[in-house]
Scaffold this motif. Structure first.
Motif, mmCIF file in Angstrom:
data_model
loop_
_atom_site.group_PDB
_atom_site.id
_atom_site.type_symbol
_atom_site.label_atom_id
_atom_site.label_comp_id
_atom_site.label_asym_id
_atom_site.label_seq_id
_atom_site.Cartn_x
_atom_site.Cartn_y
_atom_site.Cartn_z
ATOM 1 N N GLU A 116 0.857 -1.190 -0.091
ATOM 2 C CA GLU A 116 -0.018 -0.193 0.015
ATOM 3 C C GLU A 116 0.968 1.252 0.033
ATOM 4 O O GLU A 116 0.564 2.036 -0.830
ATOM 5 C CB GLU A 116 -0.945 -0.090 1.165
ATOM 6 C CG GLU A 116 -1.811 1.166 1.323
ATOM 7 C CD GLU A 116 -2.637 0.974 2.577
ATOM 8 O OE1 GLU A 116 -3.300 2.237 2.875
ATOM 9 O OE2 GLU A 116 -2.821 -0.062 3.054
ATOM 10 N N LYS A 117 1.955 1.226 0.797
ATOM 11 C CA LYS A 117 2.791 2.559 1.078
ATOM 12 C C LYS A 117 3.520 2.780 -0.463
ATOM 13 O O LYS A 117 3.720 3.783 -0.797
ATOM 14 C CB LYS A 117 3.837 2.159 2.258
ATOM 15 C CG LYS A 117 2.891 2.603 3.680
ATOM 16 C CD LYS A 117 3.669 2.231 4.473
ATOM 17 C CE LYS A 117 4.656 3.683 4.922
ATOM 18 N NZ LYS A 117 5.528 3.292 6.095
ATOM 19 N N ALA A 118 3.910 1.417 -0.949
ATOM 20 C CA ALA A 118 4.637 1.750 -2.143
ATOM 21 C C ALA A 118 3.720 2.003 -3.283
ATOM 22 O O ALA A 118 4.327 3.018 -4.206
ATOM 23 C CB ALA A 118 5.452 0.272 -2.604
ATOM 24 N N ILE A 119 2.526 1.578 -3.518
ATOM 25 C CA ILE A 119 1.916 2.095 -4.769
ATOM 26 C C ILE A 119 1.358 3.492 -4.278
ATOM 27 O O ILE A 119 1.559 4.478 -5.309
ATOM 28 C CB ILE A 119 0.544 1.097 -4.377
ATOM 29 C CG1 ILE A 119 0.807 -0.215 -5.038
ATOM 30 C CG2 ILE A 119 -0.610 1.786 -5.403
ATOM 31 C CD1 ILE A 119 -0.243 -1.184 -4.892
ATOM 32 N N ASP A 120 1.245 3.911 -3.170
ATOM 33 C CA ASP A 120 0.782 5.265 -2.779
ATOM 34 C C ASP A 120 2.012 6.217 -3.212
ATOM 35 O O ASP A 120 1.740 7.467 -3.698
ATOM 36 C CB ASP A 120 0.568 5.716 -1.205
ATOM 37 C CG ASP A 120 -0.716 5.104 -1.010
ATOM 38 O OD1 ASP A 120 -1.723 4.683 -1.666
ATOM 39 O OD2 ASP A 120 -0.877 4.781 0.287
ATOM 40 N N CYS A 122 4.149 5.557 -5.569
ATOM 41 C CA CYS A 122 4.566 5.712 -7.024
ATOM 42 C C CYS A 122 3.231 6.466 -7.555
ATOM 43 O O CYS A 122 3.684 7.331 -8.616
ATOM 44 C CB CYS A 122 4.069 4.165 -7.692
ATOM 45 S SG CYS A 122 5.771 3.310 -7.071
ATOM 46 N N LEU A 123 2.125 6.317 -6.954
ATOM 47 C CA LEU A 123 0.999 7.280 -7.545
ATOM 48 C C LEU A 123 1.284 8.846 -7.265
ATOM 49 O O LEU A 123 1.022 9.633 -8.214
ATOM 50 C CB LEU A 123 -0.335 6.866 -7.119
ATOM 51 C CG LEU A 123 -0.710 5.593 -7.503
ATOM 52 C CD1 LEU A 123 -2.120 5.236 -6.494
ATOM 53 C CD2 LEU A 123 -1.288 5.574 -9.017
ATOM 54 N N GLU A 124 1.913 9.104 -6.176
ATOM 55 C CA GLU A 124 2.118 10.402 -5.830
ATOM 56 C C GLU A 124 3.270 10.923 -6.559
ATOM 57 O O GLU A 124 3.094 12.391 -7.343
ATOM 58 C CB GLU A 124 2.648 10.640 -4.507
ATOM 59 C CG GLU A 124 1.546 10.519 -3.264
ATOM 60 C CD GLU A 124 2.301 10.416 -1.762
ATOM 61 O OE1 GLU A 124 3.466 10.391 -1.911
ATOM 62 O OE2 GLU A 124 1.413 10.037 -0.932
ATOM 63 N N GLN A 125 4.153 10.350 -7.097
ATOM 64 C CA GLN A 125 5.327 10.579 -7.861
ATOM 65 C C GLN A 125 4.943 10.364 -9.405
ATOM 66 O O GLN A 125 5.854 10.799 -10.140
ATOM 67 C CB GLN A 125 6.688 10.047 -7.485
ATOM 68 C CG GLN A 125 7.053 10.230 -6.145
ATOM 69 C CD GLN A 125 7.351 11.571 -5.792
ATOM 70 O OE1 GLN A 125 8.088 12.210 -6.447
ATOM 71 N NE2 GLN A 125 6.810 11.786 -4.467
#
Length: 687
Positions: A116-120, A122-125
């Motif tokens: 979840e933190k990794a996907i978040d 990547c989406l932010e960046q």
């Protein structure tokens, strides 16, 4: 080795929760592409990317490592990123240069915190991302349930492009939703199994809609009932993956039946080339103008260092990415931060700890440099005739601090030197000496990170360090106005010493620290000795009378005294002032002041009640609450003494989903019930 240009290079990062199989997947990729001839294992300490002594002993990745391979005329640079939360800085470093990320997660039927933190992030960046569901062959694994758990969090961003074909706990092949075909584990085409027809129909419908939304033309065609061609589906899915609008999901097995050529095909086809991602901001040195750079071989050389590896035998190895032009052995590069030039004596591409020398690297590629004198993580290297600086890598700030010292007191300097060397390797920890407590403090992202740093100092530099909770920088002050006399008289046969002064002590210094007022009249203390009284008091306030913490907010007024025409000297009045200080402040209701910190805690809303209750237990004051990007943000003021291990406690309370930042705000009086413990702790520290 063959020369690779940007359109034939894929830079990817393997990210996600710790223990989900990222390193094993890298091993499988290298083995499948014949980059290695033996499949290493994390549990045996034989994998390519986990080669550090601590990684082998702990059986987990603790540092960003890199490996390259070739597949169908493409060069794939793979960054293996540790998943444990203490090493978030490694994730930030990797994704500062990766053009795509594969989130590796287990087929557990749930969305792991790390995924979840990794996907978040990547989406932010805006980083192109795929999810690879690992271990579909394990007992009780469930690919479709896992995808649904991820969809519950990210909605229609999640698009299945593969369905595993299972026989019991064995993955016998897969359905490629993009192609509309099924394949066995040898990549031979087979019929789509009957038990997957419904799942395939649902996945295909979702995929078609996702592809159509890549352009108005395809959307019009889709709603007009026309079928999208295979090329239109592929180009649409790729376009939306590259722009981080959707996240394709596929399945596999990293250990055992690890035929993952389908994953490699998707890496090549779906992830962007280096020049297809968003431009990189930079500043032109000289005029300070800003610009953005698309990866290109046209123009003068420019690169950025994103990771440093320190080895006591090999020296410093710097991982970097070329953004413009090319770099070759023998070139000269300019370091924008250090304002120094560096001679490029050797270029490498890495496969774990193995270094393969190359003559040149071109824009879009990732490599390593050795034997540079001035360069470190985050630095820009460029052609001396066109000086630019890329934006610094935004590493997370430390959230926990410990006092560090040597087990052998004679090795203190070696321990500090070891940590100083490691600062080049890890940009998320800090080392500084607290001038008040005289402790050397090491701060980082978590207790495991600090513990591993101590182990690295021992492994690499042969000295052992220990950690303990740091002393809090308390202050002392008074609450009552008093008057006290200090008299110093010394007679030893020859010239004596004599000085006497009467001083009024009260709270309320003009600057909040110390104020000295001279109200002496009639020459009872000659003018030349007044500065000596002030000097004595300034020396005295460095240590309060309760536990030796600095005294603050003290107004001192000297108004009377005596002197001797022969024996009075400056030292006598310095000593007399200190005696008055000790006598007076003991009667002035002295108290402790503690540092109060402003704390900003960000957590999912479901945890807010627990966090508020915990902050109250820590004597915190809640200042307000807000909602940002769907998460609760709690602003509070909490005494520093209550926050020693908050990073660990918050992680435990929120399963790793919470984060916080903390800054100093002011000092406040300590409750009287805690004063005795502070005094006791101070005595132990002095002992």
């Amino acid at each position: 080795m063959a020369v690779f240009h940007k359109e034939k290079i894929r830079n990817i990062a393997l990210i996600g929760h710790s223990g989900e199989g990222k390193t094993s997947l890298l091993e499988a990729i290298l083995y499948t592409t014949k980059a290695i001839d033996r499949l290493g294992k994390v549990d045996e300490g034989s994998s390519v990317s986990d080669y550090d002594q601590e990684e082998i002993s702990r059986r987990m990745s603790i540092s960003l490592s890199m490996a390259y391979t070739t597949y169908k005329d493409y060069k794939i640079n793979i960054l293996d990123v540790p998943g444990f939360f203490d090493f978030e800085g490694e994730l930030v470093a990797a994704l500062s240069v990766a053009d795509g990320a594969i989130v590796v997660t287990g087929a557990t039927g749930t969305l792991s915190v790390g995924a979840e933190k990794a996907i978040d992030y990547c989406l932010e960046q805006g980083i192109a991302t795929m999810v690879w569901v690992n271990g579909v062959n394990r007992e009780n694994s469930d690919y479709l349930k896992t995808v649904e758990a991820i969809k519950e969090r990210y909605g229609n961003k999640i698009v299945k492009i593969e369905l595993p074909i299972m026989e019991g706990n064995v993955m016998k092949g897969f359905v490629d939703v993009l192609e509309g075909k099924a394949f066995d584990d040898k990549k031979n085409e087979i019929a789509i199994p009957a038990n997957l027809q419904d799942a395939y129909a649902e996945a295909e419908a979702e995929l078609l809609e996702a592809a159509a939304e890549s352009s108005d033309e395809l959307l019009e065609k889709f709603f007009g009932g026309e079928a999208l061609t295979g090329d239109e589906k592929r180009s649409g899915i790729k376009a939306r993956t590259v722009s981080a609008e959707i996240i394709p999901v596929l399945a596999g097995v990293a250990i055992g039946n690890c035929n993952i050529t389908n994953l490699l095909d998707h890496i090549v086809a779906m992830f962007p080339a280096a020049d297809e991602v968003k431009a990189k901001p930079y500043t032109k040195l000289g005029d300070g103008s800003k610009g953005e750079l698309i990866v290109s071989e046209d123009g003068k050389f420019a690169a950025q260092v994103f990771k440093t590896i320190v080895d006591p035998f090999v020296g410093k190895l710097l991982m970097f990415k070329v953004y413009r032009g090319k770099i070759a052995s023998g070139d000269t590069a300019y370091n924008s931060r250090a304002d120094e030039t560096e001679k490029i004596s050797a270029l490498y591409i890495l496969r774990g700890k193995k270094q393969d020398g190359v003559d040149a690297l071109y824009a879009g590629d990732i490599g390593a440099l050795a034997k540079l004198n001035y360069t470190s993580t985050g630095d820009t290297l460029c052609d001396p005739s066109e000086k630019i600086a890329f934006d610094a890598i935004d590493f997370p700030l430390p959230v926990i601090a410990m006092a560090v010292s040597a087990v052998d007191k004679n090795s203190e300097e070696k321990v500090i030197a070891g940590f100083t060397k490691l600062l080049e390797e890890d940009s998320t920890f800090k080392l500084e000496k607290n001038a008040e407590t005289n402790e050397m403090l090491i701060s980082g992202l978590g207790e495991m990170q600090l513990d591993i740093l101590c182990k690295k100092v021992k492994n690499k530099f042969g000295v052992e360090a220990i950690l303990k909770e740091p002393r809090i920088s308390y202050r002392e002050t008074i609450k009552k106005k008093v008057e006290a006399e200090g008299k110093h008289k010394k007679q030893s046969g020859g010239a004596g010493q004599f000085g006497q002064c009467t001083i009024r002590f009260e709270p309320g210094a003009a600057d909040g620290e110390f104020e000295f007022v001279d109200e002496v009249v009639g020459g009872v203390i000659p003018r030349q000795y007044i500065p000596a009284v002030e000097k004595g008091l300034r020396e005295a306030i460095k240590k309060g009378i309760l536990a030796g913490y600095p005294m603050v907010n003290l107004k001192c007024t000297v108004f009377d005294g005596k002197y001797h025409p022969v024996d009075s000297k400056e030292i006598a009045f310095i000593t007399a002032a200190k005696l008055a200080y000790a006598d007076g402040l003991a009667k002035a209701n002295p108290v402790f002041l503690e540092p109060i910190m402003t704390v900003k805690v960000t957590v999912p809303e479901s945890y807010m009640g627990d966090i508020l209750g915990d902050l109250n237990k820590r004597r915190g004051r809640i200042l307000g609450m807000d909602t940002v990007d769907g998460k609760s943000v709690i602003n509070a003021e909490v005494p520093q003494g209550e926050m020693a291990r908050y990073a660990t406690d918050l992680r435990s309370m929120t399963q790793g989903r919470g984060k916080f930042v903390m800054t100093f705000e002011r000092y406040e009086e300590v409750p009287s019930t805690l004063a005795a413990k502070i005094i006791e702790d101070a005595k132990k520290a002095q002992a």
